[in-house]
Design an enzyme around this catalytic site. Structure first.
Site, PDB file in Angstrom:
ATOM      1  N   PRO A  20       0.831  -1.219   0.000  1.00  0.00           N
ATOM      2  CA  PRO A  20       0.000   0.000   0.000  1.00  0.00           C
ATOM      3  C   PRO A  20       0.860   1.260   0.000  1.00  0.00           C
ATOM      4  O   PRO A  20       2.093   1.182   0.051  1.00  0.00           O
ATOM      5  CB  PRO A  20      -0.764  -0.120   1.322  1.00  0.00           C
ATOM      6  N   GLY A  24       6.919   1.883   1.760  1.00  0.00           N
ATOM      7  CA  GLY A  24       8.362   1.907   1.501  1.00  0.00           C
ATOM      8  C   GLY A  24       8.749   1.363   0.139  1.00  0.00           C
ATOM      9  O   GLY A  24       9.897   0.973  -0.074  1.00  0.00           O
ATOM     10  N   LYS A  25       7.807   1.360  -0.814  1.00  0.00           N
ATOM     11  CA  LYS A  25       8.107   0.841  -2.162  1.00  0.00           C
ATOM     12  C   LYS A  25       9.170   1.696  -2.848  1.00  0.00           C
ATOM     13  O   LYS A  25      10.137   1.177  -3.392  1.00  0.00           O
ATOM     14  CB  LYS A  25       6.827   0.816  -3.024  1.00  0.00           C
ATOM     15  N   GLU A  99       5.706   3.598  -9.549  1.00  0.00           N
ATOM     16  CA  GLU A  99       4.276   3.853  -9.793  1.00  0.00           C
ATOM     17  C   GLU A  99       3.770   3.090 -11.021  1.00  0.00           C
ATOM     18  O   GLU A  99       3.052   3.642 -11.859  1.00  0.00           O
ATOM     19  CB  GLU A  99       4.013   5.357  -9.975  1.00  0.00           C
ATOM     20  N   VAL A 100       4.123   1.819 -11.119  1.00  0.00           N
ATOM     21  CA  VAL A 100       3.757   1.052 -12.320  1.00  0.00           C
ATOM     22  C   VAL A 100       2.255   0.792 -12.416  1.00  0.00           C
ATOM     23  O   VAL A 100       1.763   0.433 -13.480  1.00  0.00           O
ATOM     24  CB  VAL A 100       4.509  -0.294 -12.442  1.00  0.00           C
ATOM     25  N   GLN A 101       1.530   1.032 -11.315  1.00  0.00           N
ATOM     26  CA  GLN A 101       0.074   0.813 -11.387  1.00  0.00           C
ATOM     27  C   GLN A 101      -0.589   1.710 -12.418  1.00  0.00           C
ATOM     28  O   GLN A 101      -1.683   1.425 -12.892  1.00  0.00           O
ATOM     29  CB  GLN A 101      -0.578   1.017 -10.006  1.00  0.00           C
ATOM     30  N   CYS A 158      -4.219   1.989  14.371  1.00  0.00           N
ATOM     31  CA  CYS A 158      -3.831   1.156  15.526  1.00  0.00           C
ATOM     32  C   CYS A 158      -2.368   0.783  15.571  1.00  0.00           C
ATOM     33  O   CYS A 158      -1.920   0.185  16.547  1.00  0.00           O
ATOM     34  CB  CYS A 158      -4.679  -0.114  15.552  1.00  0.00           C
ATOM     35  N   CYS A 187      -4.737  -1.213   8.406  1.00  0.00           N
ATOM     36  CA  CYS A 187      -4.750  -2.679   8.491  1.00  0.00           C
ATOM     37  C   CYS A 187      -6.129  -3.180   8.040  1.00  0.00           C
ATOM     38  O   CYS A 187      -7.048  -2.390   7.807  1.00  0.00           O
ATOM     39  CB  CYS A 187      -4.469  -3.114   9.929  1.00  0.00           C
TER      40      CYS A 187
HETATM   41  P1  ADP Z   1       5.617   4.190  -0.858  1.00  0.00           P
HETATM   42  O1  ADP Z   1       6.462   4.402  -2.084  1.00  0.00           O
HETATM   43  O2  ADP Z   1       5.282   2.736  -0.619  1.00  0.00           O
HETATM   44  O3  ADP Z   1       4.392   5.060  -0.834  1.00  0.00           O
HETATM   45  P2  ADP Z   1       7.755   5.528   0.464  1.00  0.00           P
HETATM   46  O4  ADP Z   1       9.002   4.729   0.159  1.00  0.00           O
HETATM   47  O5  ADP Z   1       7.548   6.778  -0.337  1.00  0.00           O
HETATM   48  O6  ADP Z   1       6.490   4.587   0.401  1.00  0.00           O
HETATM   49  O7  ADP Z   1       7.768   6.014   1.975  1.00  0.00           O
HETATM   50  C1  ADP Z   1       7.997   5.145   3.067  1.00  0.00           C
HETATM   51  C2  ADP Z   1       8.236   6.026   4.281  1.00  0.00           C
HETATM   52  O8  ADP Z   1       7.028   6.714   4.593  1.00  0.00           O
HETATM   53  C3  ADP Z   1       8.584   5.333   5.553  1.00  0.00           C
HETATM   54  O9  ADP Z   1       9.948   5.002   5.654  1.00  0.00           O
HETATM   55  C4  ADP Z   1       8.191   6.372   6.607  1.00  0.00           C
HETATM   56  O10 ADP Z   1       9.243   7.291   6.786  1.00  0.00           O
HETATM   57  C5  ADP Z   1       7.051   7.136   5.942  1.00  0.00           C
HETATM   58  N1  ADP Z   1       5.699   6.868   6.470  1.00  0.00           N
HETATM   59  C6  ADP Z   1       4.728   7.791   6.596  1.00  0.00           C
HETATM   60  N2  ADP Z   1       3.573   7.230   7.026  1.00  0.00           N
HETATM   61  C7  ADP Z   1       3.812   5.906   7.186  1.00  0.00           C
HETATM   62  C8  ADP Z   1       3.019   4.784   7.584  1.00  0.00           C
HETATM   63  N3  ADP Z   1       1.724   4.898   7.913  1.00  0.00           N
HETATM   64  N4  ADP Z   1       3.594   3.556   7.601  1.00  0.00           N
HETATM   65  C9  ADP Z   1       4.890   3.426   7.270  1.00  0.00           C
HETATM   66  N5  ADP Z   1       5.692   4.438   6.885  1.00  0.00           N
HETATM   67  C10 ADP Z   1       5.174   5.674   6.834  1.00  0.00           C
HETATM   68 MG    MG Z   2       6.200   5.528  -3.817  1.00  0.00          MG
END
Ligand code: ADP
Ligand code: MG
Length: 210
Positions: A20, A24-25, A99-101, A158, A187
């Site tokens: 989601p 961290g993607k 952002e391949v979606q 949570c 979750c």
């Molecule tokens: P994605 O590309 O999956 O959207 P990003 O790599 O850009 O994710 O960002 C991940 C980072 O977002 C985490 O390392 C943390 O610093 C921050 N973060 C902010 N909100 C959350 C959350 N609800 N859960 C986990 N990380 C979060």
């Molecule tokens: Mg991203």
């Protein structure tokens, strides 16, 4: 004696990073691309031109990590053009795409074509929409990948591991660009899929903030 080189030939690899929003993607994609460069591999990185408010020439994570990227429309034809014009493909070992979606389904055979050319292809993207539906080519790419990394975020209600992207508020727009504060990770217990009775047929392109 063990025979060597049985059927060996140069093939690449398809790696899928999914989960989601906030899982961290982009961070993981950036980490892998940086390590590839440390290994002196030649890296090309792309992202769709959907949300350009923060970085035009880089992918960026919510934790402000970045990696240089070319911005292209989310079309696999356009990606092909970028990679094959002037034979650029021969100067690249690793191809990253964030952002391949948002890309079309032609990305699926194209990614495999790149793998058969010997490339390491690393793709990152959301697996489901805020309506909890499969998102673009991502589920197919997960099925075909050599390796799938499915990350979870932290549920903002949570603190449990979160696999869903919750859309907040009741915006009627299907495409919301750069929607900081409009989405959060949830979750299973706290996720409520966004359903708009009038527009549910068309729910497919929610734009994320990186
Ligand atoms: P994605 O590309 O999956 O959207 P990003 O790599 O850009 O994710 O960002 C991940 C980072 O977002 C985490 O390392 C943390 O610093 C921050 N973060 C902010 N909100 C959350 C959350 N609800 N859960 C986990 N990380 C979060
Ligand atoms: Mg991203």
């Amino acid at each position: 004696m063990q025979p060597t080189n049985i059927g060996r030939h140069e093939v690449g690899r398809l790696e899928m990073i999914t989960g989601p929003m906030f899982s961290g993607k982009s961070e993981e994609l950036i980490r892998r691309l940086k390590r590839a460069r440390i290994a002196r591999q030649r890296v090309a990185c792309f992202k769709p031109d959907i949300d350009l408010r923060y970085h035009r020439t880089a992918i960026a994570s919510h934790s402000s990590q970045t990696h240089d990227a070319d911005t292209i429309p989310p079309s696999s034809d356009r990606l092909r053009e970028e990679l094959f014009t002037n034979n650029k493909i021969h100067e690249v070992d690793v191809i990253g795409l964030d952002e391949v979606q948002f890309f079309d389904h032609h990305l699926i055979p194209f990614a495999l074509e790149l793998v058969h050319l010997g490339k390491r292809v690393i793709l990152a993207g959301l697996d489901t929409t805020f309506a909890n539906e499969p998102f673009g080519p991502v589920p197919n790419l997960m099925a075909l990948a050599d390796e799938v990394t499915k990350l979870s975020a932290v549920c903002m209600t949570c603190g449990a591991p979160a696999i869903h992207t919750q859309r907040l508020g009741q915006s009627q727009e299907l495409v919301v660009v750069g929607a900081a504060g409009l989405y959060e990770a949830r979750c299973r217990a706290h996720f409520q899929p966004y359903i708009d009775e009038h527009q549910s047929e068309q729910l497919e392109l929610p734009t994320v903030s990186r």
